[in-house]
Design an enzyme around this catalytic site. Structure first.
Site, PDB file in Angstrom:
ATOM      1  N   GLU A   1      25.518 -30.802  15.019  1.00  0.00           N
ATOM      2  CA  GLU A   1      26.618 -30.991  14.079  1.00  0.00           C
ATOM      3  C   GLU A   1      27.676 -29.977  14.438  1.00  0.00           C
ATOM      4  O   GLU A   1      27.384 -28.793  14.627  1.00  0.00           O
ATOM      5  CB  GLU A   1      26.175 -30.799  12.634  1.00  0.00           C
ATOM      6  CG  GLU A   1      27.346 -30.905  11.642  1.00  0.00           C
ATOM      7  CD  GLU A   1      26.921 -30.678  10.199  1.00  0.00           C
ATOM      8  OE1 GLU A   1      25.898 -31.235   9.785  1.00  0.00           O
ATOM      9  OE2 GLU A   1      27.627 -29.907   9.490  1.00  0.00           O
TER      10      GLU A   1
ATOM     11  N   GLU B   1      35.458 -26.349   7.737  1.00  0.00           N
ATOM     12  CA  GLU B   1      34.928 -26.425   6.390  1.00  0.00           C
ATOM     13  C   GLU B   1      35.637 -25.334   5.606  1.00  0.00           C
ATOM     14  O   GLU B   1      35.946 -24.255   6.136  1.00  0.00           O
ATOM     15  CB  GLU B   1      33.418 -26.181   6.349  1.00  0.00           C
ATOM     16  CG  GLU B   1      32.582 -27.328   6.854  1.00  0.00           C
ATOM     17  CD  GLU B   1      31.103 -27.063   6.653  1.00  0.00           C
ATOM     18  OE1 GLU B   1      30.492 -27.712   5.774  1.00  0.00           O
ATOM     19  OE2 GLU B   1      30.560 -26.193   7.377  1.00  0.00           O
TER      20      GLU B   1
END
Length: 486
Positions: A361, A366
């Site tokens: 990932e 974020e």
């Protein structure tokens, strides 16, 4: 019995005869009993969703492209027709995205032989509910009647929602149907279902300009406190982009989660919806909106955490199954809804996941909002994961803006992923480099095709639950997403 590229929804109709004594022969016609009596064809998704006043049934498919799918009744159609008798079908339909051709159709079968059919077609230019009615006169005795809602050339992840279905059998106590003279029996050559002709008034499908490495898109300036996107380093060429210059999300590129509880592992709070309130393309931008619902929103029929509905909704899109890349530069320009002190519980992200669903990932961006006194609204988190069971520890980096915060205007977020090395950028500045020296497993996890995800999470283990100071709706506004390769 549907041609390729046509969605046929076969409605649940109780087997009946003229002695049944009831007009409507459709079983569970308002879906008060859930999805009892219904099943979806292979490759299709069947969900219980919000109907006109209660519950409704929705079918869709994950793609790629356009596909034939069906919602079928477990107890098949009218058992025995009466020659010359009239039958009237009515249903309410809506599409989750404008631009879908929907028809209501009655088909008469003598065994496997089609004896006749009648349908009415409606082109849906919005996502509102619309009534459909069709009338049919049986040409034989003892044949079965099938009732279908047909969606022609329905794109991936576009839902057709059906509710309040009626098939009035005039021989079984239903109203007498007044219609023009009966249609003649169709010739055998018309038995296969073909794509319905396009109405002269049908609006044209929106076109999108092709994207190539030699073409650049000029967009009107967007108000921002940041500079325009940095120049692409020498040696890269653009291989794909979405500038969001149309009026809707391109279903050939993006899959939108709808009535989805994706992210339960993080204990997130929203129901992810594919509707204008949560996903909108307008004015050259894509907006993912998180909302605090005044009435709890029921998120499908398998939401064990919130069976009575969720208090938040949001948007989540991906190119899964539609677009994927092995290596490249992935870049986004966006404005995040992270005003300091007024954004607790918000969690926007721009990330990559492997097409095979295995290891790896890549979190390009974020970020989490903050409540009163919080300090996270100026920080970008850039992380690599090997897997979710801790085979190798994740490696993350926290980058803080030198001035301002992530909600004060547009910023660019990018990653350059090459064999043996991954480099992260914010506003054109290199923030951190990962390679075999500091991430020994980098080539084990990042050596295959990945796809893009964009989402705005609400709540969860990391950002916590929103509080009274959190501003809703919260808008994650994306100017563009671009992919470059060597």
């Amino acid at each position: 019995m549907a041609a390729a590229g046509v969605v046929a929804v076969a409605l649940a109709v109780v087997a009946t005869t003229s002695a049944s004594g009831t007009g409507n022969v459709v079983a569970n016609s308002t879906f008060d009993d859930g999805l009892s009596g219904w099943f979806a064809s292979s490759g299709a998704r069947l969900e219980l969703v919000k109907g006109r006043s209660g519950q409704g049934a929705q079918i869709s498919h994950p793609g790629p492209g356009r596909r034939t799918i069906a919602l079928n009744d477990k107890t098949n159609s009218v058992e025995s027709s009466d020659q010359g008798a009239w039958y009237e079908a009515r249903a309410w339909v809506r599409a989750t995205r404008p631009g879908v051709s929907v028809a209501l159709r009655i088909m008469e079968y003598d065994g496997r032989t089609l004896r006749g059919q009648k349908r009415s077609t409606l082109w849906l230019t919005d996502t509102a509910w619309h009534p459909l009615t069709t009338k049919y006169r049986a040409v034989t005795d003892g044949s079965s009647l099938d009732l279908n809602v047909v969606g022609n050339q329905v794109p991936a992840n576009v839902g057709i929602v059906v509710d309040d279905i009626v098939l009035d059998d005039s021989t079984a106590g239903g109203p007498v149907v007044t219609v023009p003279p009966a249609p003649t029996k169709p010739p055998a050559s018309t038995i296969p279902v073909t794509k319905p002709p396009v109405s002269p008034t049908r609006p044209p499908s929106p076109t999108k300009p092709p994207v190539s490495s030699t073409t650049t898109t000029t967009k009107p300036p967007t108000t921002s406190t940041t500079t325009t996107a940095p120049a692409v380093p020498a040696g890269w060429r653009k291989v794909w982009a979405d500038e969001f210059d149309g009026s809707s999300l391109d279903p050939a590129v993006w899959k939108a989660e709808d009535y989805s509880t994706y992210g339960e592992g993080n204990k997130e709070l929203p129901c992810l919806m594919d509707r204008p309130e949560n996903l909108k393309v307008s004015g050259g931008t894509l907006t993912l909106s998180a909302r605090r619902e005044s009435t709890p929103l029921k998120c499908g029929n398998s939401d064990t955490r919130f069976p009575n509905g969720r208090s938040y909704s949001s948007g989540h899109i991906s190119t899964k199954g539609l677009k994927e890349w092995k290596y490249g530069r992935f870049e986004m320009r966006a404005k995040l809804p992270l005003t300091p002190g007024k954004s607790k519980g918000l969690w926007p992200a721009f990330w990559l996941r492997p097409t095979d669903g295995g290891t790896g990932e890549l979190d390009i961006l974020e970020a989490i909002g903050s409540g009163n006194g919080g300090t996270t609204s100026n920080k970008v988190y850039q992380t690599l994961h090997y897997d979710y069971v801790g085979t190798h520890p994740q490696v993350g980096y926290e980058y803080a803006l030198t001035s301002g915060h992530l909600g004060d205007g547009y910023h660019t977020y990018a990653v350059e992923w090459e064999p043996g090395e991954i480099r992260f950028y914010v506003d054109g500045k290199l923030t951190v480099t990962r390679n075999k020296t500091n991430t020994s497993w980098i080539d084990q996890a990042f050596n295959k095709p990945f796809y893009i995800r964009l989402n705005l999470a609400v709540g969860g283990n990391w950002p916590g639950t929103p509080d009274a100071s959190t501003i809703f709706p919260a808008n994650y506004v994306v100017d563009y997403v671009r992919v470059y390769q060597r």
